[in-house]
Motif scaffolding. Structure first.
Motif, mmCIF file in Angstrom:
data_model
loop_
_atom_site.group_PDB
_atom_site.id
_atom_site.type_symbol
_atom_site.label_atom_id
_atom_site.label_comp_id
_atom_site.label_asym_id
_atom_site.label_seq_id
_atom_site.Cartn_x
_atom_site.Cartn_y
_atom_site.Cartn_z
ATOM 1 N N PHE A 81 0.860 -1.176 0.000
ATOM 2 C CA PHE A 81 0.000 0.000 0.000
ATOM 3 C C PHE A 81 0.897 1.226 0.000
ATOM 4 O O PHE A 81 1.760 1.373 0.859
ATOM 5 C CB PHE A 81 -0.928 0.028 1.217
ATOM 6 C CG PHE A 81 -1.813 1.244 1.241
ATOM 7 C CD1 PHE A 81 -2.995 1.270 0.514
ATOM 8 C CD2 PHE A 81 -1.448 2.372 1.950
ATOM 9 C CE1 PHE A 81 -3.799 2.400 0.497
ATOM 10 C CE2 PHE A 81 -2.242 3.508 1.941
ATOM 11 C CZ PHE A 81 -3.426 3.515 1.215
ATOM 12 N N THR A 82 0.710 2.076 -1.004
ATOM 13 C CA THR A 82 1.531 3.280 -1.121
ATOM 14 C C THR A 82 0.626 4.500 -1.135
ATOM 15 O O THR A 82 -0.303 4.570 -1.935
ATOM 16 C CB THR A 82 2.327 3.252 -2.444
ATOM 17 O OG1 THR A 82 2.892 1.950 -2.596
ATOM 18 C CG2 THR A 82 3.436 4.282 -2.427
ATOM 19 N N PHE A 83 0.879 5.434 -0.237
ATOM 20 C CA PHE A 83 0.099 6.677 -0.226
ATOM 21 C C PHE A 83 0.368 7.450 -1.504
ATOM 22 O O PHE A 83 1.479 7.403 -2.046
ATOM 23 C CB PHE A 83 0.484 7.546 0.972
ATOM 24 C CG PHE A 83 -0.091 7.077 2.271
ATOM 25 C CD1 PHE A 83 -1.416 7.317 2.582
ATOM 26 C CD2 PHE A 83 0.693 6.379 3.171
ATOM 27 C CE1 PHE A 83 -1.958 6.881 3.779
ATOM 28 C CE2 PHE A 83 0.154 5.941 4.384
ATOM 29 C CZ PHE A 83 -1.173 6.192 4.674
ATOM 30 N N SER B 4 -7.119 6.914 -1.456
ATOM 31 C CA SER B 4 -6.069 7.451 -0.580
ATOM 32 C C SER B 4 -4.675 7.010 -0.995
ATOM 33 O O SER B 4 -3.694 7.588 -0.571
ATOM 34 C CB SER B 4 -6.287 7.000 0.861
ATOM 35 O OG SER B 4 -7.626 6.761 1.138
ATOM 36 N N GLY B 5 -4.605 5.938 -1.779
ATOM 37 C CA GLY B 5 -3.307 5.432 -2.170
ATOM 38 C C GLY B 5 -3.462 4.246 -3.094
ATOM 39 O O GLY B 5 -4.578 3.878 -3.478
ATOM 40 N N GLU B 6 -2.325 3.661 -3.452
ATOM 41 C CA GLU B 6 -2.365 2.520 -4.362
ATOM 42 C C GLU B 6 -2.244 1.231 -3.566
ATOM 43 O O GLU B 6 -1.283 1.036 -2.827
ATOM 44 C CB GLU B 6 -1.207 2.635 -5.356
ATOM 45 C CG GLU B 6 -1.344 1.661 -6.500
ATOM 46 C CD GLU B 6 -0.055 1.584 -7.303
ATOM 47 O OE1 GLU B 6 0.127 2.413 -8.187
ATOM 48 O OE2 GLU B 6 0.760 0.682 -7.011
ATOM 49 N N PHE B 7 -3.215 0.383 -3.711
ATOM 50 C CA PHE B 7 -3.279 -0.842 -2.918
ATOM 51 C C PHE B 7 -3.227 -2.061 -3.825
ATOM 52 O O PHE B 7 -3.988 -2.174 -4.781
ATOM 53 C CB PHE B 7 -4.581 -0.838 -2.094
ATOM 54 C CG PHE B 7 -4.803 -2.091 -1.286
ATOM 55 C CD1 PHE B 7 -3.741 -2.741 -0.655
ATOM 56 C CD2 PHE B 7 -6.076 -2.625 -1.150
ATOM 57 C CE1 PHE B 7 -3.944 -3.887 0.102
ATOM 58 C CE2 PHE B 7 -6.295 -3.776 -0.406
ATOM 59 C CZ PHE B 7 -5.234 -4.397 0.215
ATOM 60 N N ARG B 8 -2.309 -2.945 -3.548
ATOM 61 C CA ARG B 8 -2.292 -4.254 -4.196
ATOM 62 C C ARG B 8 -2.475 -5.298 -3.122
ATOM 63 O O ARG B 8 -1.734 -5.313 -2.139
ATOM 64 C CB ARG B 8 -0.956 -4.506 -4.892
ATOM 65 C CG ARG B 8 -0.732 -3.619 -6.080
ATOM 66 C CD ARG B 8 0.717 -3.694 -6.521
ATOM 67 N NE ARG B 8 1.039 -2.528 -7.329
ATOM 68 C CZ ARG B 8 0.780 -2.461 -8.647
ATOM 69 N NH1 ARG B 8 0.253 -3.502 -9.268
ATOM 70 N NH2 ARG B 8 1.074 -1.362 -9.315
#
Ligand SMILES: Nc1ncnc2c1ncn2[C@@H]1O[C@H](COP(=O)(O)OP(=O)(O)OP(=O)(O)O)[C@@H](O)[C@H]1O
Ligand SMILES: [Mg+2]
Lengths: 535, 254
Positions: free
Chosen positions: A16-18, A65-69
């Motif tokens: 997870f990256t903001f 809110s961010g990128e989630f894998r």
């Protein structure tokens, strides 16, 4: 417990990256929550516990809110996220009806548009069209469970730190979620409050709720968990039962506070005031190892060798809120301080303890004049501060607020520390002092680049501490400085307080952690019914 | 938690709107003056006289002065000339018109200030929610009505943080204005931050739900108040109709 065989929530996180960051806040991590079980996620400062909690609870949403894998699975329904635009969208209202989250900053839970504690508690029920009669019952019951029964008509904005924590927990519990995620739920609570929340958690687990505890300490409550997950830098480094992980190298490396002597797994004396005894114990040994433990109470005489004048003196101070209110109707004025006398010598460390809402923070705000006594006087370095502007008193008094977000306002960590330093040390001296203070709390790396609001909560507290230390005040007033700090943080704090006292600073520190107080302070005072007494 | 001694917010609102409309429609300065005096008396009894009157002064003093200058000196339809300086003529008709407009505006301003300083915002919101007004509208209204106090509260906390680190604020207005400069950027940043985190909390507590909702706060209402509101609405409508009939005699007689 047969229910415990089914999984209610399962998260499998790739990353997870903001938005706007290039480093993921969470790396590979997985967590399963079982109905009726307490799961603890343990990690030091900045390990990603709060990010994980918010992600599980839908406070942080993929894409939004961010990128989630990774994937989230709630009761058999599985959502897969690839970090792509066509990822499934999580409906926050639906999701949070099942999964509730209590943030580390309790104030962030409040709607801010409700006028009383009772209405704030009912807010979530109103939005779900709960009939009024049922709401009234639920509010009353929840208030009793979290210890707010006497405060139902109060404006949420005037609650003390511990009272606010109870309200935040109450707001989450009242909606009866299937899964409850608690971020440092015992922070700022007094002994009775901590015992009450612990009992509440036990009761919820007994009734089938899956509870996730996010904590920087493997304390008594964490000891009751069936499963521990250890988080370091956003990555799960170890998991297992408390018995398997206690004393493991992974836990040691994580920076989590670990109890040294027993006490895990349900001590009978839950009414004990010393909720933080385990953290305190760990601090004591950690500090002793580094040779920074404060001298015992006997060393209090050390400051009296030379007949020096008191660093701080309070004579007959009384105070009540709402005394000068011009409103004709409204709550009766609350008498918080009654004829308080206190003398702190240079180099002396005094700890102040007392139940939630007894007025400890109120007391500290008198030291620099942010609050003015209704009767009595405050003397700093022998000088009466009546009528002296706060900003002038601040040259001699440094105050660490209970909530770091009330203390921090600048754009970068360095600017934050520099504020007001030029006036004290000149243009040339200021930056050196600021950098030294940041180094003392371990925040040098963040100085130029990081926005204070982006720091994890524990580091916000350390930054706030640095802003106060940098000013080298004659009187240091610390409001619950240990809250939320991990092992390294506590070591920084311990060293800083010790060094300040050695320079001749008079230190007053408010804490609920009696063991920490005993290990650090020369004297411990208890505030009770408006009066201070030695314990 | 008994709030029976309070008027229902809709009753107060109806009364305020009714008084304003009737005064405007009647266009008679004695009535306007009576309404203005009544509003002032109610403000004194409600303990908000200071705030209502000072806010009213800020709005009304420049307004009334300009009315006086504009219509008292330059009223084209004026015949009874009382004094004359070049193009400026003081006419009785002009003065009467200024008086008429001035008292009417004063009455309306006082009535609405009285309403806004005495209404309980939580009561109003909960009454609106009970009428199935979309809660988002209610929230916007609540946020607007509580925006100033919220901003003031934030500003206060930032100022306290800065004072605790050596910023000296003295009593004077100049000193305050000087330090305000240091608080503007932090304030904007803090408000943006607050708004973001509040949105998350509101979502999580079901605020975005589309379905129906209920209200915890019980706003006392009574049959008498309901009758009063109905009567006030009828009276207001009648005043408007009467005004229309009087204003356009040609249309009616044709
Ligand atoms: N602005 C205010 N108006 C009215 N009451 C207030 C206000 N601020 C605090 N109080 C009340 O005064 C009492 C003392 O508050 P204070 O914050 O000093 O408590 P505390 O001892 O620091 O508690 P905690 O351990 O929870 O931090 C509490 O009952 C609190 O609710
Ligand atoms: Mg406090």
């Amino acid at each position: 417990m047969t229910a415990a065989t089914r999984t209610a929530l399962r998260a499998s996180i790739g990353s997870f990256t903001f938005h706007g960051e290039n480093r993921p806040a969470l790396g590979s991590a997985a967590l399963s929550v079982t109905p009726g079980a307490l799961t603890a996620v343990l990690g030091g400062s900045g390990s990603g516990k709060s990010t994980l909690g918010k992600l599980l609870a839908g406070w942080l949403r993929a894409g939004h809110s961010g990128e989630f894998r990774g994937s989230l699975e709630l009761d058999g329904t599985r959502l897969e996220f690839q970090g792509a635009p066509d990822d499934p969208r999580l409906n926050p209202a639906e999701w949070s009806r099942r999964v509730a989250y209590v943030p580390q900053d309790a104030a962030a839970m409040l709607s801010t548009v409700r006028a009383t504690v009772a209405e704030e508690l009912a807010f979530g029920l109103e939005n779900r069209a709960t009939p009024r009669a049922a709401m009234l019952r639920a509010v009353e019951r929840t208030a009793a469970r979290v210890g707010l029964s006497g405060l139902l008509d109060r404006d949420p904005a005037t609650l003390s730190g511990g009272e606010l924590r109870r309200l935040a927990v109450g707001c989450a519990v009242i909606a009866e979620p299937d899964i409850l995620i608690l971020d440092e739920p015992l922070a700022s609570l007094d002994g009775a409050g901590a015992a009450q929340i612990e009992a509440l958690i036990r009761g919820l687990c007994g009734a089938g709720t899956g509870v996730v505890l996010l904590s920087q300490a493997a304390d008594r409550l964490a000891g009751e968990a069936t499963h521990w997950t250890v988080l370091v830098g956003g990555v799960v480094t170890a998991e297992g039962t408390p018995a398997q992980l206690a004393g493991s190298a992974e836990l040691e490396r994580s920076g989590v506070l670990v109890p040294v002597v027993g006490g895990r797994g349900g001590e009978p004396d839950t009414g004990d005031r010393e909720t933080g005894v385990l953290e305190g114990g760990a601090q004591k040994t950690g500090a002793q190892k580094d040779g920074v433990a404060a001298p015992g109470p006997g060393a209090g005489t050390h400051g009296a060798v030379a007949p020096v004048m008191a660093g701080l003196e309070l004579n007959g101070v009384s105070f009540c809120y709402g005394g000068d209110s011009r409103r004709r109707v409204g709550p009766q004025p609350v008498l918080v301080l009654q004829n308080v006398n206190l003398t702190v010598r240079p180099g002396e460390i005094v700890a102040v303890t007392g139940a939630n809402g007894t007025g400890k923070s109120t007391l500290l705000r008198h030291f620099n004049g942010l609050l003015r006594p209704a009767a009595g006087e405050v003397r700093v370095c022998g000088r009466n501060i009546t009528g002296v502007p706060v900003g002038t008193v601040a040259a001699s008094v440094g105050l660490l607020f209970q909530h770091p977000r009330d203390q921090l306002f600048e754009r970068t960590v360095l600017r934050e520390t520099l504020f007001g330093l030029r006036e004290l040390f000149g243009k040339a001296g200021a930056e050196g002092k600021a950098r030294a203070a940041l180094a003392a709390v371990g925040l040098s790396a963040a100085a130029e680049t990081v926005h204070p609001a982006e720091l994890p909560s524990s580091q916000q507290r350390l930054l706030a501490l640095a802003t106060v230390l940098a000013r080298e005040p004659a009187v240091l007033a610390l409001d619950e400085p240990t809250v939320g700090l991990d092992r390294t943080g506590l070591e920084h704090l311990g060293r800083a307080v010790k060094a300040a006292a050695a320079r001749g600073t008079a230190v007053v520190m408010v804490t609920h952690d009696l063991a920490y107080a005993r290990a650090t302070a020369h004297r411990i005072l208890q505030l009770d019914a408006g009066n201070l007494r030695e314990i | 938690m008994t709030r029976t001694h309070h008027l229902h917010p809709f009753t107060a609102l109806t009364a305020a709107v009714g008084a304003a409309v009737v005064t405007t429609a009647a266009a008679s300065w004695p009535l306007s003056a009576a309404v203005a005096v009544a509003a002032a008396i109610l403000a004194v009894r409600g303990g908000v006289a200071g705030r209502v009157l000072s806010a009213a002064a800020v709005i009304l003093v420049p307004l009334c002065l300009s009315l006086l200058v504009l219509h008292g000196l330059f009223f084209p339809e004026g015949h009874t000339v009382l004094a004359e300086w070049g193009p400026a003529r003081v006419t009785a008709e002009g003065l009467e018109f200024a008086l008429e407009l001035g008292t009417r505006t004063t009455a309306c301003v006082l009535v609405f200030l009285l309403f806004s300083f005495t209404v309980s915002v939580p009561d109003l919101l909960s009454a609106l929610a009970a009428r199935r007004i979309p809660p988002q509208f209610g929230f916007v209204l609540a946020s607007t009505l509580t925006l100033l106090p919220a901003v003031a509260g934030r500003l206060d906390r930032i100022r306290q943080a800065q004072e605790a680190r050596g910023m000296v604020v003295r009593g004077g207005l100049l000193s305050r204005m000087g330090t305000l400069r240091l608080q503007m950027v932090p304030l904007v940043l803090a408000l943006m931050d607050d708004a973001g985190s509040r949105a998350q909390a509101l979502d999580a507590r079901g605020f975005g739900n589309a379905g129906p909702r209920t209200s915890y706060r019980d706003v006392a209402d009574s049959t008498a108040q309901r009758r009063f509101r109905a009567a006030a609405l009828v009276l207001t409508a009648a005043a408007v109709v009467a005004r229309l009939v009087v204003s356009w005699p040609a249309g009616v007689t044709r």
